[in-house]
Design an enzyme around this catalytic site. Structure first.
Site, PDB file in Angstrom:
ATOM      1  CG  ASN A 181      45.784  84.365  92.248  1.00 33.78           C
ATOM      2  OD1 ASN A 181      44.776  83.905  91.721  1.00 33.78           O
ATOM      3  ND2 ASN A 181      46.994  84.060  91.849  1.00 33.78           N
ATOM      4  CD  GLU A 228      46.763  77.829  83.063  1.00 31.91           C
ATOM      5  OE1 GLU A 228      47.915  77.818  83.546  1.00 31.91           O
ATOM      6  OE2 GLU A 228      46.548  77.917  81.838  1.00 31.91           O
ATOM      7  CB  CYS A 232      50.178  80.679  89.817  1.00 28.48           C
ATOM      8  SG  CYS A 232      49.756  81.596  88.347  1.00 28.48           S
ATOM      9  CD  GLU A 289      43.368  79.869  81.980  1.00 26.43           C
ATOM     10  OE1 GLU A 289      44.000  80.513  82.826  1.00 26.43           O
ATOM     11  OE2 GLU A 289      42.190  79.505  82.122  1.00 26.43           O
TER      12      GLU A 289
HETATM   13  N1  NAI Z   1      48.666  78.514  87.309  1.00 22.97           N
HETATM   14  C1  NAI Z   1      47.805  79.474  87.544  1.00 22.97           C
HETATM   15  O1  NAI Z   1      47.336  80.114  86.617  1.00 22.97           O
HETATM   16  C2  NAI Z   1      47.395  79.818  88.936  1.00 22.97           C
HETATM   17  C3  NAI Z   1      47.537  78.942  89.972  1.00 22.97           C
HETATM   18  N2  NAI Z   1      47.133  79.280  91.238  1.00 22.97           N
HETATM   19  C4  NAI Z   1      47.365  78.351  92.343  1.00 22.97           C
HETATM   20  O2  NAI Z   1      46.217  78.326  93.182  1.00 22.97           O
HETATM   21  C5  NAI Z   1      46.579  78.187  94.542  1.00 22.97           C
HETATM   22  C6  NAI Z   1      45.895  79.209  95.402  1.00 22.97           C
HETATM   23  O3  NAI Z   1      44.550  79.270  95.095  1.00 22.97           O
HETATM   24  P1  NAI Z   1      43.457  78.561  96.011  1.00 22.97           P
HETATM   25  O4  NAI Z   1      42.153  79.194  95.683  1.00 22.97           O
HETATM   26  O5  NAI Z   1      43.896  78.539  97.416  1.00 22.97           O
HETATM   27  O6  NAI Z   1      43.506  77.058  95.439  1.00 22.97           O
HETATM   28  P2  NAI Z   1      42.530  75.867  95.760  1.00 22.97           P
HETATM   29  O7  NAI Z   1      43.033  74.731  94.962  1.00 22.97           O
HETATM   30  O8  NAI Z   1      42.334  75.683  97.189  1.00 22.97           O
HETATM   31  O9  NAI Z   1      41.122  76.349  95.192  1.00 22.97           O
HETATM   32  C7  NAI Z   1      40.938  76.711  93.859  1.00 22.97           C
HETATM   33  C8  NAI Z   1      39.474  76.581  93.512  1.00 22.97           C
HETATM   34  O10 NAI Z   1      39.089  75.225  93.560  1.00 22.97           O
HETATM   35  C9  NAI Z   1      37.940  75.043  94.383  1.00 22.97           C
HETATM   36  N3  NAI Z   1      38.017  73.710  94.964  1.00 22.97           N
HETATM   37  C10 NAI Z   1      38.661  73.354  96.105  1.00 22.97           C
HETATM   38  N4  NAI Z   1      38.532  72.023  96.290  1.00 22.97           N
HETATM   39  C11 NAI Z   1      37.812  71.529  95.261  1.00 22.97           C
HETATM   40  C12 NAI Z   1      37.348  70.240  94.877  1.00 22.97           C
HETATM   41  N5  NAI Z   1      37.624  69.162  95.607  1.00 22.97           N
HETATM   42  N6  NAI Z   1      36.626  70.116  93.756  1.00 22.97           N
HETATM   43  C13 NAI Z   1      36.351  71.184  92.984  1.00 22.97           C
HETATM   44  N7  NAI Z   1      36.753  72.432  93.295  1.00 22.97           N
HETATM   45  C14 NAI Z   1      37.475  72.615  94.411  1.00 22.97           C
HETATM   46  C15 NAI Z   1      38.040  76.196  95.352  1.00 22.97           C
HETATM   47  O11 NAI Z   1      36.798  76.471  95.944  1.00 22.97           O
HETATM   48  C16 NAI Z   1      38.535  77.307  94.458  1.00 22.97           C
HETATM   49  O12 NAI Z   1      37.488  77.863  93.711  1.00 22.97           O
HETATM   50  C17 NAI Z   1      48.076  78.321  94.564  1.00 22.97           C
HETATM   51  O13 NAI Z   1      48.662  77.046  94.699  1.00 22.97           O
HETATM   52  C18 NAI Z   1      48.438  78.866  93.208  1.00 22.97           C
HETATM   53  O14 NAI Z   1      49.671  78.527  92.733  1.00 22.97           O
HETATM   54  C19 NAI Z   1      46.566  80.471  91.489  1.00 22.97           C
HETATM   55  C20 NAI Z   1      46.400  81.370  90.476  1.00 22.97           C
HETATM   56  C21 NAI Z   1      46.827  81.111  89.133  1.00 22.97           C
HETATM   57  C1  NM2 Z   2      48.799  88.392  85.729  1.00 25.23           C
HETATM   58  N1  NM2 Z   2      49.956  87.659  86.216  1.00 25.23           N
HETATM   59  C2  NM2 Z   2      50.814  87.272  85.113  1.00 25.23           C
HETATM   60  C3  NM2 Z   2      50.714  88.493  87.109  1.00 25.23           C
HETATM   61  C4  NM2 Z   2      49.531  86.463  86.950  1.00 25.23           C
HETATM   62  C5  NM2 Z   2      48.657  85.512  86.177  1.00 25.23           C
HETATM   63  C6  NM2 Z   2      48.544  84.157  86.770  1.00 25.23           C
HETATM   64  C7  NM2 Z   2      47.797  84.087  88.049  1.00 25.23           C
HETATM   65  O1  NM2 Z   2      46.556  84.100  87.999  1.00 25.23           O
HETATM   66  O2  NM2 Z   2      48.427  84.002  89.122  1.00 25.23           O
END
Ligand code: NAI
Ligand code: NM2
Length: 564
Positions: free
Chosen positions: A227, A324, A358, A538
């Site tokens: 994202n 995160e 997120c 972070e």
């Molecule tokens: N708290 C935060 O800062 C953020 C959280 N998110 C969360 O991320 C999710 C969406 O992102 P996605 O890319 O779909 O998440 P995802 O968990 O499917 O993938 C994230 C990353 O992990 C890698 N990955 C997947 N399986 C793995 C494994 N078994 N071992 C090591 N690496 C692996 C993927 O290739 C990707 O680079 C949402 O649930 C969202 O809430 C997204 C952005 C920010």
């Molecule tokens: C930049 N912000 C605050 C809108 C989102 C940051 C967290 C994320 O990667 O989803």
């Protein structure tokens, strides 16, 4: 734009506008950016040579901006290798399984990404290890200069990077520019801290003393979500590198493009070759990274299920992790709020990056007294959001990341209707008039009314443009319901009563809380979750803790009094 006549002068602006609206940086509502505007930093030595060169070749800048201008939606194809190792783009040494990479706005394939195997991962880690030896011996001030130079180059290439991000992610160019601004601000922030990273000295009896040293961890791994591809890479690499670590970064296979640009910029800025490497791929590549014995730390952004797997893998090597993860954050609107601000806040909390954020405040609790007026206004404003070609200046919502994700979000809306929620606006697919956008992944932002806490749309993270409105009657009730979730990433409150505002955020079980605004990202503030939303932080000074370790040295000034 940068004046080619005297670009080294600190009084020249790189770019007059901060967020694409022509605002001068300090007014930017997303980042509360650096004021008065983005001036060139004359401090970085490697940069001076570069800048002087460009004084004599002003056309460099013209070429660059032309490149950015010519990248229209539906035209870009990427041919360069997307792995980055030892200071250069490379094809992976093994693996090689090819995944198609899409332009969400059109559904076109822009390139194929080759997934890295175990050998390539090892080469990247070894390359990082070698660079770590050099980088970790440099002083904080020396590292700071290089990070500042990298920040400057990002600012210079802002339009090009933002355009690439828009093409690969689908978010509007307006937002992508903001992401890039937050990215270089992050580098500047940690450049500022690098020189002051220090331990303490503690007096002991008899003139003896102890001191602590803040030392880097070694090779850190960053694994990113799709994202905020460029921004996530900066949020991880800036504190890691400022502390003296090296990094191997793996972006999401959906958005592999922009982070390679960051790697090139780091090399151009003067980092040792191999300090920041990029490996591409999905779960398998990520697993090779997490299991690698020479990796000292894993920083992950992504979903909760993957976060659990990362933690399990890290446990096997006793590696520290930063997680995160996702969220389902509450936004509490009290009847004494400034209504227009609250409506703006709710839109900010739900519809940035097509709702794929997120920390979004997707459970909007509204005090019953103002439910009707608030809902009416939110719906009216949501219907006005301009959807379409994300590279057009006036677009405010682009395309979702890919077809399966769009289908998933649509599935949540269907289920919400079946469970009794009312679609007050949007939620359906959006088909732009422009024929080249026909296969893009668009939907209209959706506001759901008549929601209850037990509905799936209220409990699960949708990661799309779907806001659920939930009425409440008392503060206690709102807080209790807000906290009744497995997640704890963020939360927000709108009220004019300052005591109530602080009382409510103090009671929220969430790591990132907002009062009378939402989804700002000043890099000075730590960001991260409670509960299932993860741990570690972070941004801000706090991130230093997660990319360094403390060594204690005990110094004897007298004789050894042995027990034996
Ligand atoms: N708290 C935060 O800062 C953020 C959280 N998110 C969360 O991320 C999710 C969406 O992102 P996605 O890319 O779909 O998440 P995802 O968990 O499917 O993938 C994230 C990353 O992990 C890698 N990955 C997947 N399986 C793995 C494994 N078994 N071992 C090591 N690496 C692996 C993927 O290739 C990707 O680079 C949402 O649930 C969202 O809430 C997204 C952005 C920010
Ligand atoms: C930049 N912000 C605050 C809108 C989102 C940051 C967290 C994320 O990667 O989803």
């Amino acid at each position: 734009k940068l004046s080619p006549l005297s670009p080294a002068s600190p009084n020249n602006y790189l770019d007059q506008s901060c967020c694409g609206r022509g605002c001068p940086g300090d007014h930017c509502f997303f980042s509360r950016g650096v004021s008065p505007a983005h001036r060139i930093h004359p401090t970085a030595q490697p940069m001076l040579a570069r800048t002087r060169l460009s004084t004599f070749i002003p056309s460099l800048f013209v070429i660059r901006s032309r490149l950015a201008m010519s990248s229209a939606t539906g035209t870009v194809t990427i041919h360069q290798p997307l792995n980055y190792r030892a200071g250069a783009r490379v094809h992976p040494a093994d693996g090689g399984q090819a995944e198609e990479v899409y332009e969400p706005a059109t559904g076109r394939v822009i390139c194929k990404v080759l997934c890295s195997g175990e050998k390539e991962v090892d080469l990247a880690v070894q390359s990082a290890k070698a660079a770590f030896k050099i980088w970790s011996q440099m002083s904080g001030m020396e590292r700071s200069r290089v990070l500042l130079e990298a920040a400057r180059i990002i600012r210079e290439q802002r339009e090009e990077i933002a355009t690439m991000e828009t093409i690969n992610n689908g978010k509007s160019i307006f937002e992508a520019r903001v992401d890039i601004d937050i990215s270089w601000q992050c580098l500047e922030y940690y450049a500022g801290l690098a020189g002051s990273l220090a331990g303490e000295c503690i007096q002991l009896p008899g003139g003896s003393f102890g001191y602590t040293r803040r030392e880097p961890l070694g090779v850190c791994v960053g694994i990113g979500a799709w994202n905020y591809p460029f921004q996530i890479a900066c949020w991880k690499s800036a504190p890691a590198l400022a502390c003296g670590n090296a990094m191997v970064f793996k972006p999401s296979p959906f958005t592999p493009v922009s982070v390679v640009k960051l790697a090139e910029i780091f090399t151009e800025a003067g980092m040792p070759k191999g300090l920041f490497n990029v490996v591409q791929g999905g779960a398998a590549t990520g697993q090779f990274l997490c299991h690698h014995p020479d990796v000292a730390k894993i920083s992950f952004t992504g979903s909760v299920p993957t976060g659990m797997k990362i933690m399990e893998m890290a446990a096997k090597g006793i590696k520290p992790v930063t997680l995160e993860l996702g969220g389902k954050s509450p936004l509490i609107i009290f009847s004494d709020c400034a209504l227009e601000n609250a409506v703006n806040g709710a839109l900010m909390a739900n519809f940035l990056t097509q709702g794929e954020v997120c920390c979004n405040g997707t459970r909007v609790f509204v005090e019953r007294k103002i439910l009707d007026v608030f809902t009416k206004e939110v719906v009216k404003r949501t219907q006005k959001i301009k959807i379409g070609d994300p590279l057009l200046e006036d677009t405010r919502m682009g395309a979702l990341i890919n077809r399966p994700h769009l289908d998933r979000v649509q599935g949540f809306i269907k289920q919400a209707k079946e469970q009794g929620a009312e679609v007050l606006c949007g939620g359906d697919l959006y088909v732009p008039d422009d024929p080249k956008l026909k296969n893009g992944y668009y939907m209209r932002p959706c506001v759901l009314g008549n929601c209850t806490d037990d509905m799936t749309c209220v409990k699960e993270e949708i990661f799309g443009p779907v806001m659920s409105i939930l009425p409440f009657d008392t503060e206690e009730e709102a807080v209790e319901r807000a906290n009744a979730t497995k997640f704890g990433l963020a939360g927000g409150v709108f009220t004019r009563d300052i005591q109530k505002a602080h009382r409510v955020v103090a009671a929220l079980k969430a790591g990132m809380c907002f009062i009378n605004n939402y989804n700002l990202s000043p890099v000075e503030l730590p960001f991260g979750g409670y509960k299932a939303s993860g741990f570690g932080r972070e941004n801000g000074r706090a991130a230093i803790e997660y990319y360094s370790q403390l060594k204690t040295v005990c110094v004897e000034m007298g004789d050894v009094e042995s027990v034996f």
